[in-house]
Every structure is written in structure tokens, then in C-alpha cells.
Design a protein around this motif. Sequence first.
Motif, mmCIF file in Angstrom:
data_model
loop_
_atom_site.group_PDB
_atom_site.id
_atom_site.type_symbol
_atom_site.label_atom_id
_atom_site.label_comp_id
_atom_site.label_asym_id
_atom_site.label_seq_id
_atom_site.Cartn_x
_atom_site.Cartn_y
_atom_site.Cartn_z
ATOM 1 N N GLN A 81 0.854 -1.180 0.000
ATOM 2 C CA GLN A 81 0.000 0.000 0.000
ATOM 3 C C GLN A 81 0.887 1.225 0.000
ATOM 4 O O GLN A 81 1.733 1.383 0.890
ATOM 5 C CB GLN A 81 -0.910 0.007 1.226
ATOM 6 N N ILE A 82 0.709 2.056 -0.985
ATOM 7 C CA ILE A 82 1.548 3.246 -1.128
ATOM 8 C C ILE A 82 0.658 4.476 -1.003
ATOM 9 O O ILE A 82 -0.254 4.683 -1.801
ATOM 10 C CB ILE A 82 2.249 3.276 -2.497
ATOM 11 N N ASN A 83 0.912 5.272 0.001
ATOM 12 C CA ASN A 83 0.153 6.497 0.230
ATOM 13 C C ASN A 83 1.053 7.724 0.088
ATOM 14 O O ASN A 83 2.275 7.606 0.121
ATOM 15 C CB ASN A 83 -0.487 6.481 1.614
ATOM 16 N N SER A 84 0.427 8.869 -0.048
ATOM 17 C CA SER A 84 1.167 10.136 -0.126
ATOM 18 C C SER A 84 2.309 10.052 -1.132
ATOM 19 O O SER A 84 3.457 10.386 -0.835
ATOM 20 C CB SER A 84 1.705 10.511 1.258
ATOM 21 N N LEU A 85 1.973 9.601 -2.324
ATOM 22 C CA LEU A 85 2.997 9.403 -3.348
ATOM 23 C C LEU A 85 3.727 10.695 -3.678
ATOM 24 O O LEU A 85 3.121 11.770 -3.744
ATOM 25 C CB LEU A 85 2.357 8.822 -4.612
ATOM 26 N N LYS A 86 5.027 10.557 -3.894
ATOM 27 C CA LYS A 86 5.886 11.665 -4.271
ATOM 28 C C LYS A 86 6.466 11.417 -5.664
ATOM 29 O O LYS A 86 6.541 10.274 -6.118
ATOM 30 C CB LYS A 86 7.028 11.815 -3.271
ATOM 31 N N LEU A 87 6.898 12.484 -6.290
ATOM 32 C CA LEU A 87 7.493 12.341 -7.619
ATOM 33 C C LEU A 87 8.645 11.342 -7.605
ATOM 34 O O LEU A 87 8.826 10.558 -8.545
ATOM 35 C CB LEU A 87 7.978 13.692 -8.135
ATOM 36 N N GLU A 88 9.404 11.372 -6.510
ATOM 37 C CA GLU A 88 10.583 10.494 -6.422
ATOM 38 C C GLU A 88 10.237 9.028 -6.197
ATOM 39 O O GLU A 88 11.122 8.186 -6.161
ATOM 40 C CB GLU A 88 11.546 10.981 -5.338
ATOM 41 N N ASP A 89 8.956 8.731 -6.047
ATOM 42 C CA ASP A 89 8.538 7.328 -5.955
ATOM 43 C C ASP A 89 8.383 6.689 -7.329
ATOM 44 O O ASP A 89 8.155 5.480 -7.423
ATOM 45 C CB ASP A 89 7.211 7.215 -5.204
ATOM 46 N N THR A 90 8.500 7.500 -8.371
ATOM 47 C CA THR A 90 8.403 6.960 -9.725
ATOM 48 C C THR A 90 9.501 5.945 -9.966
ATOM 49 O O THR A 90 10.690 6.241 -9.780
ATOM 50 C CB THR A 90 8.505 8.092 -10.764
ATOM 51 N N ALA A 91 9.103 4.736 -10.349
ATOM 52 C CA ALA A 91 10.070 3.647 -10.537
ATOM 53 C C ALA A 91 9.330 2.404 -11.021
ATOM 54 O O ALA A 91 8.093 2.356 -10.991
ATOM 55 C CB ALA A 91 10.786 3.337 -9.221
ATOM 56 N N VAL A 92 10.112 1.428 -11.428
ATOM 57 C CA VAL A 92 9.567 0.087 -11.631
ATOM 58 C C VAL A 92 9.695 -0.636 -10.301
ATOM 59 O O VAL A 92 10.775 -0.668 -9.708
ATOM 60 C CB VAL A 92 10.316 -0.681 -12.735
ATOM 61 N N TYR A 93 8.596 -1.172 -9.837
ATOM 62 C CA TYR A 93 8.570 -1.862 -8.551
ATOM 63 C C TYR A 93 8.597 -3.369 -8.804
ATOM 64 O O TYR A 93 7.777 -3.907 -9.565
ATOM 65 C CB TYR A 93 7.317 -1.471 -7.763
ATOM 66 N N TYR A 94 9.545 -4.018 -8.138
ATOM 67 C CA TYR A 94 9.734 -5.455 -8.295
ATOM 68 C C TYR A 94 9.423 -6.166 -6.981
ATOM 69 O O TYR A 94 9.857 -5.735 -5.911
ATOM 70 C CB TYR A 94 11.176 -5.767 -8.689
ATOM 71 N N CYS A 95 8.754 -7.272 -7.110
ATOM 72 C CA CYS A 95 8.501 -8.142 -5.980
ATOM 73 C C CYS A 95 9.567 -9.236 -5.967
ATOM 74 O O CYS A 95 9.999 -9.705 -7.039
ATOM 75 C CB CYS A 95 7.117 -8.755 -6.134
ATOM 76 N N ASN A 96 10.018 -9.623 -4.777
ATOM 77 C CA ASN A 96 10.870 -10.797 -4.689
ATOM 78 C C ASN A 96 10.455 -11.650 -3.514
ATOM 79 O O ASN A 96 9.756 -11.200 -2.597
ATOM 80 C CB ASN A 96 12.352 -10.430 -4.662
ATOM 81 N N ALA A 97 10.880 -12.897 -3.549
ATOM 82 C CA ALA A 97 10.514 -13.816 -2.491
ATOM 83 C C ALA A 97 11.526 -14.946 -2.422
ATOM 84 O O ALA A 97 12.007 -15.425 -3.455
ATOM 85 C CB ALA A 97 9.120 -14.381 -2.740
ATOM 86 N N ARG A 98 11.818 -15.357 -1.203
ATOM 87 C CA ARG A 98 12.638 -16.542 -1.003
ATOM 88 C C ARG A 98 11.677 -17.694 -0.747
ATOM 89 O O ARG A 98 10.963 -17.709 0.269
ATOM 90 C CB ARG A 98 13.600 -16.383 0.157
ATOM 91 N N ILE A 99 11.668 -18.612 -1.680
ATOM 92 C CA ILE A 99 10.657 -19.665 -1.683
ATOM 93 C C ILE A 99 11.316 -21.032 -1.621
ATOM 94 O O ILE A 99 12.307 -21.286 -2.315
ATOM 95 C CB ILE A 99 9.787 -19.548 -2.953
#
Length: 120
Positions: A81-99
Motif C-alpha cells: 500500500q503506497i500512500n502520499s505518493l511523491k514524484l521520487e517514488d516513480t520507478a519500476v517496482y519489483y517483488c521478490n521472495a525466497r521460496i
Amino acid sequence: QVQLVESGGGLVQAGGSLRLSCAASGGIFSINFMGWYRQAPGKQRELVTTLTSGGTTDYADSVKGRFTISRDSAKNTVYLQINSLKLEDTAVYYCNARIVTFSGRASLFWGQGTQVTVSS
């Protein structure tokens, strides 16, 4: 085959909110932790947040108080959940997991990324 699939990215105005999802599937025995990274244009990929199987969370200083990681263990899904977004939050967001798979092997897996663009 283990897969991580992110969704929920998009274009949003500064101050707005988004919820990203990451669903893991395929031969999963257990998940040690799941997390989110992001990579802005011209910058290195950076850690945003992690959530262990025990419920311990960790956040980058830049997102504390604005981002919240949570999970639905039954669905092998983690949310950001991302609130109060800022310009500097612009990015590609990647999920990772140790499975840990049913073969007994533990590996780190990555999703394909979802673009978050914040406009002024």
C-alpha cells in the motif's frame, strides 16, 4: 515453476495512493520472506520493504510512514500500500521472495516488475 506476478502499478498524481500486489504460484512449499524493490530511471535497484514469514517488517527510510507491506498467506500474495505518493517514488517496482519448493530447494525469485509513475 515458481512465478511471481505483480500488478497494480499505474499513473497517479502526487499525493495519491496505489496498492501493488504480488502473487506467487507454482510448486511452493513455503515462503521465507517476500519484499519489494524499486528501480528509478538511471538509478540502482533499491530495497523498499520486506516481510518475513514471522511477520517482521523492514522499510527503507524514504518510505517509512507512507508504505505498508502486508500479506495474504493463503493466497501466497503480498501487497504494498503506497500512500502520499511523491514524484521520487516513480520507478519500476519489483517483488521478490525466497521460496522453498516441494523439491526442498530454497531460491530467490523475482517478478517482472510493475511501473509506478507519479505526476505533479
